[in-house]
Write a protein that holds these residues in place. Structure first.
Motif, PDB file in Angstrom:
ATOM      1  N   ASP A   1      24.908 -23.031 -71.181  1.00  0.00           N
ATOM      2  CA  ASP A   1      25.799 -23.895 -70.402  1.00  0.00           C
ATOM      3  C   ASP A   1      26.697 -24.631 -71.395  1.00  0.00           C
ATOM      4  O   ASP A   1      26.215 -25.173 -72.397  1.00  0.00           O
ATOM      5  N   LYS A   2      27.991 -24.672 -71.103  1.00  0.00           N
ATOM      6  CA  LYS A   2      28.929 -25.341 -72.005  1.00  0.00           C
ATOM      7  C   LYS A   2      29.984 -26.101 -71.219  1.00  0.00           C
ATOM      8  O   LYS A   2      30.217 -25.846 -70.032  1.00  0.00           O
ATOM      9  N   SER A   3      30.629 -27.021 -71.920  1.00  0.00           N
ATOM     10  CA  SER A   3      31.714 -27.803 -71.322  1.00  0.00           C
ATOM     11  C   SER A   3      32.929 -27.793 -72.225  1.00  0.00           C
ATOM     12  O   SER A   3      32.817 -27.761 -73.449  1.00  0.00           O
ATOM     13  N   ILE A   4      34.084 -27.830 -71.589  1.00  0.00           N
ATOM     14  CA  ILE A   4      35.357 -27.987 -72.295  1.00  0.00           C
ATOM     15  C   ILE A   4      35.995 -29.262 -71.750  1.00  0.00           C
ATOM     16  O   ILE A   4      36.046 -29.465 -70.530  1.00  0.00           O
ATOM     17  N   LYS A   5      36.486 -30.086 -72.677  1.00  0.00           N
ATOM     18  CA  LYS A   5      37.059 -31.361 -72.249  1.00  0.00           C
ATOM     19  C   LYS A   5      38.576 -31.298 -72.263  1.00  0.00           C
ATOM     20  O   LYS A   5      39.184 -30.613 -73.085  1.00  0.00           O
TER      21      LYS A   5
END
Lengths: 112, 114
Positions: free
Chosen positions: B18-22
């Protein structure tokens, strides 16, 4: 959907010549159009826009022509320079929501 | 000053993570967007969001979810990453109704799923 199987159209021009990049849009209800320029490794950058109540709009060295009859948009770049080398996208927007839908893009290479 | 910024610029991760991009914009715009650009440069909208409405492209898997802590930020969370998620993701913002609806794009985040 995804552009699987489609190649990015390419256009090569000599420095100093005029360039014409074409775009066919799909929705007759589209009432706003934008041309974007995307240089390698960067995000798309606004060039010029046109609304459906116009046929032509001019900017600095660029002109956009809109033909609603055949749903065709073109971007003309005068005296093309090496810095114009990029991928060019047309985008259309229509109600409701006015989301933008991008064309497949055209890769322009300017030969010094 | 950077108008629309994204972090990270590059993201390499394993399948299933699971990853996030801001994304942050300092233009004061009300509407923000996420786009996906594939290897053939095809640019497809994923979400548009303002403080009133989230519009989701119906083709986007529900593993993707936008999160907006405030008007200036729209982050993209991706669960259970798949190989096909590899692409460049662009954030954009606009202020509809002030002459033009042009969108200002961030520099992109290149996501590679191994």
């Amino acid at each position: 959907g995804e552009s699987v199987g489609l190649h990015l159209p390419t256009l090569s021009v000599q420095e100093g010549d005029n360039s014409i990049i074409n775009c066919a849009y799909s929705n007759s209800a589209s009432d706003y159009f934008i041309w974007y320029k995307q240089e390698s490794g960067k995000g798309p950058q606004f060039i010029i826009d046109i609304r459906s109540n116009m046929d032509k709009r001019q900017g600095q060295r660029v002109t956009v022509l809109l033909n609603k009859t055949v749903k065709h948009l073109s971007l003309q770049i005068a005296a093309t320079q090496p810095g114009d080398s990029a991928v060019y996208f047309c985008a259309e927007a229509h109600p409701p929501g006015n989301q933008f839908y991008f064309g497949t893009g055209t890769s322009l290479t300017v030969i010094p | 000053d950077t108008a629309v910024s994204q972090t990270p610029k590059y993201l390499v991760t394993q399948m299933g993570n699971d990853k996030s991009i801001k994304c942050e914009q300092n233009l004061g715009h009300d509407t923000m967007y996420w786009y996906k650009q594939d290897s053939k440069k095809f640019l497809k909208i994923m979400f548009s969001y303002n403080n009133k409405e989230l519009i989701i492209n119906e083709t986007v898997p529900n593993r993707f979810s936008p999160k907006s802590p405030d008007k200036a930020h729209l982050n993209l969370h991706i669960n259970s990453l798949e190989l096909g998620d590899s692409a460049v993701y662009f954030c954009a913002s606009s202020q509809p109704g002030v002459g033009t609806d042009t969108q200002y794009f961030g520099p992109g985040t290149r996501l590679t799923v191994l």
